[in-house]
Design a protein around this motif. Structure first.
Motif, PDB file in Angstrom:
ATOM      1  N   ALA A 158      16.705 -51.240  32.034  1.00 10.15           N
ATOM      2  CA  ALA A 158      16.515 -52.250  33.071  1.00 10.15           C
ATOM      3  C   ALA A 158      15.796 -51.664  34.279  1.00 10.15           C
ATOM      4  N   TYR A 159      15.965 -50.376  34.484  1.00  8.20           N
ATOM      5  CA  TYR A 159      15.368 -49.708  35.636  1.00  8.20           C
ATOM      6  C   TYR A 159      14.712 -48.418  35.171  1.00  8.20           C
ATOM      7  N   PRO A 160      13.616 -48.014  35.799  1.00 10.50           N
ATOM      8  CA  PRO A 160      12.975 -46.755  35.408  1.00 10.50           C
ATOM      9  C   PRO A 160      13.869 -45.563  35.754  1.00 10.50           C
ATOM     10  N   ILE A 161      13.841 -44.545  34.905  1.00 11.35           N
ATOM     11  CA  ILE A 161      14.620 -43.335  35.175  1.00 11.35           C
ATOM     12  C   ILE A 161      14.034 -42.616  36.380  1.00 11.35           C
ATOM     13  N   TYR A 162      12.717 -42.545  36.420  1.00  9.79           N
ATOM     14  CA  TYR A 162      12.026 -41.894  37.524  1.00  9.79           C
ATOM     15  C   TYR A 162      11.233 -42.949  38.282  1.00  9.79           C
ATOM     16  N   PRO A 163      11.087 -42.783  39.564  1.00 10.84           N
ATOM     17  CA  PRO A 163      10.320 -43.774  40.326  1.00 10.84           C
ATOM     18  C   PRO A 163       8.882 -43.844  39.825  1.00 10.84           C
ATOM     19  N   PRO A 164       8.329 -45.058  39.727  1.00 15.97           N
ATOM     20  CA  PRO A 164       6.920 -45.152  39.321  1.00 15.97           C
ATOM     21  C   PRO A 164       6.036 -44.526  40.391  1.00 15.97           C
ATOM     22  N   GLY A 165       4.931 -43.928  39.950  1.00 14.99           N
ATOM     23  CA  GLY A 165       4.008 -43.307  40.897  1.00 14.99           C
ATOM     24  C   GLY A 165       4.598 -42.081  41.579  1.00 14.99           C
ATOM     25  N   LEU A 166       5.407 -41.325  40.845  1.00 18.46           N
ATOM     26  CA  LEU A 166       6.028 -40.125  41.401  1.00 18.46           C
ATOM     27  C   LEU A 166       4.948 -39.194  41.948  1.00 18.46           C
ATOM     28  N   GLN A 167       5.071 -38.812  43.192  1.00 18.56           N
ATOM     29  CA  GLN A 167       4.038 -38.027  43.847  1.00 18.56           C
ATOM     30  C   GLN A 167       4.399 -36.547  43.882  1.00 18.56           C
ATOM     31  N   GLU A 168       3.443 -35.753  44.268  1.00 19.11           N
ATOM     32  CA  GLU A 168       3.628 -34.312  44.386  1.00 19.11           C
ATOM     33  C   GLU A 168       4.496 -34.011  45.604  1.00 19.11           C
ATOM     34  N   PRO A 169       5.275 -32.959  45.524  1.00 18.38           N
ATOM     35  CA  PRO A 169       5.357 -31.960  44.458  1.00 18.38           C
ATOM     36  C   PRO A 169       6.322 -32.352  43.343  1.00 18.38           C
ATOM     37  N   TYR A 170       6.926 -33.546  43.426  1.00 18.58           N
ATOM     38  CA  TYR A 170       7.976 -33.932  42.483  1.00 18.58           C
ATOM     39  C   TYR A 170       7.452 -34.149  41.068  1.00 18.58           C
ATOM     40  N   ARG A 171       6.255 -34.697  40.945  1.00 22.64           N
ATOM     41  CA  ARG A 171       5.683 -34.930  39.615  1.00 22.64           C
ATOM     42  C   ARG A 171       5.495 -33.602  38.876  1.00 22.64           C
ATOM     43  N   SER A 172       4.910 -32.625  39.542  1.00 18.39           N
ATOM     44  CA  SER A 172       4.679 -31.316  38.914  1.00 18.39           C
ATOM     45  C   SER A 172       5.990 -30.607  38.606  1.00 18.39           C
ATOM     46  N   ARG A 173       6.941 -30.709  39.510  1.00 19.09           N
ATOM     47  CA  ARG A 173       8.256 -30.071  39.282  1.00 19.09           C
ATOM     48  C   ARG A 173       8.930 -30.661  38.050  1.00 19.09           C
ATOM     49  N   ARG A 174       8.876 -31.980  37.928  1.00 14.95           N
ATOM     50  CA  ARG A 174       9.491 -32.647  36.789  1.00 14.95           C
ATOM     51  C   ARG A 174       8.821 -32.217  35.489  1.00 14.95           C
ATOM     52  N   ALA A 175       7.496 -32.183  35.483  1.00 15.15           N
ATOM     53  CA  ALA A 175       6.755 -31.781  34.288  1.00 15.15           C
ATOM     54  C   ALA A 175       7.061 -30.327  33.921  1.00 15.15           C
ATOM     55  N   GLN A 176       7.102 -29.450  34.914  1.00 12.39           N
ATOM     56  CA  GLN A 176       7.369 -28.038  34.652  1.00 12.39           C
ATOM     57  C   GLN A 176       8.784 -27.836  34.115  1.00 12.39           C
ATOM     58  N   MET A 177       9.738 -28.575  34.658  1.00 13.10           N
ATOM     59  CA  MET A 177      11.111 -28.469  34.174  1.00 13.10           C
ATOM     60  C   MET A 177      11.192 -28.861  32.706  1.00 13.10           C
ATOM     61  N   GLY A 178      10.480 -29.927  32.332  1.00  8.94           N
ATOM     62  CA  GLY A 178      10.467 -30.347  30.937  1.00  8.94           C
ATOM     63  C   GLY A 178       9.844 -29.294  30.035  1.00  8.94           C
ATOM     64  N   GLU A 179       8.723 -28.750  30.462  1.00  7.15           N
ATOM     65  CA  GLU A 179       8.068 -27.692  29.676  1.00  7.15           C
ATOM     66  C   GLU A 179       8.991 -26.489  29.504  1.00  7.15           C
ATOM     67  N   ASP A 180       9.627 -26.081  30.588  1.00  7.30           N
ATOM     68  CA  ASP A 180      10.528 -24.922  30.542  1.00  7.30           C
ATOM     69  C   ASP A 180      11.721 -25.185  29.630  1.00  7.30           C
ATOM     70  N   MET A 181      12.285 -26.391  29.717  1.00  8.62           N
ATOM     71  CA  MET A 181      13.450 -26.718  28.906  1.00  8.62           C
ATOM     72  C   MET A 181      13.105 -26.661  27.419  1.00  8.62           C
ATOM     73  N   TYR A 182      11.996 -27.296  27.034  1.00 11.28           N
ATOM     74  CA  TYR A 182      11.622 -27.275  25.626  1.00 11.28           C
ATOM     75  C   TYR A 182      11.217 -25.883  25.166  1.00 11.28           C
ATOM     76  N   ALA A 183      10.592 -25.103  26.025  1.00  8.75           N
ATOM     77  CA  ALA A 183      10.233 -23.724  25.661  1.00  8.75           C
ATOM     78  C   ALA A 183      11.492 -22.908  25.381  1.00  8.75           C
ATOM     79  N   LEU A 184      12.527 -23.087  26.191  1.00  8.50           N
ATOM     80  CA  LEU A 184      13.788 -22.372  25.959  1.00  8.50           C
ATOM     81  C   LEU A 184      14.409 -22.749  24.620  1.00  8.50           C
ATOM     82  N   MET A 185      14.157 -23.973  24.179  1.00  9.17           N
ATOM     83  CA  MET A 185      14.694 -24.428  22.893  1.00  9.17           C
ATOM     84  C   MET A 185      13.744 -24.101  21.740  1.00  9.17           C
ATOM     85  N   GLY A 186      12.593 -23.489  22.058  1.00  6.28           N
ATOM     86  CA  GLY A 186      11.635 -23.122  21.018  1.00  6.28           C
ATOM     87  C   GLY A 186      10.866 -24.315  20.460  1.00  6.28           C
TER      88      GLY A 186
END
Length: 116
Positions: free
Chosen positions: A76-104
């Motif tokens: 019903a509602y977006p998890i993340y605000p639409p149009g997420l701006q910097e530095p939050y957009r990059s931080r979110r993307a980097q966290m995802g990359e790091d998390m999946y990298a840790l899981m291989g």
């Protein structure tokens, strides 16, 4: 306990054990959860607790639905605000990359990134 203490103790669980939970524990958690606030104080939740064959049927239905639509239903509602701006957009993307990298799990392996 202060709000700060609660925030420090907060965890987010994304994997579950295949061990059953005692009925007394489930009842205690549900009793505590009924005191949780909700938007507009409307308490819109509906809880159904299943175990055994009923639980297995729910899991099977969810697996079939996920195969049909791997992205799941839109909330019903977006998890993340639409149009997420910097530095939050990059931080979110980097966290995802790091998390999946840790899981291989590589960036290209979209199927492995879906919930199990």
């Amino acid at each position: 306990m202060s709000v700060i203490d609660l925030l420090h103790k907060r965890i987010s669980v994304r994997a579950f054990l295949d061990q059953p939970v005692a009925q007394d524990s489930v009842r205690a958690l549900l009793d505590a959860a009924r005191w949780s606030p909700s938007g507009g104080n409307v308490q819109p939740w509906k809880v159904i607790v299943v175990s055994g064959a009923a639980r297995d049927a729910v899991i099977q239905q969810a697996a079939v639905a996920l195969q049909r639509n791997p992205q799941g239903e839109a909330g019903a509602y977006p998890i993340y605000p639409p149009g997420l701006q910097e530095p939050y957009r990059s931080r979110r993307a980097q966290m995802g990359e790091d998390m999946y990298a840790l899981m291989g799990i590589s960036r290209e392996n979209k199927a492995a990134r879906l919930p199990a």
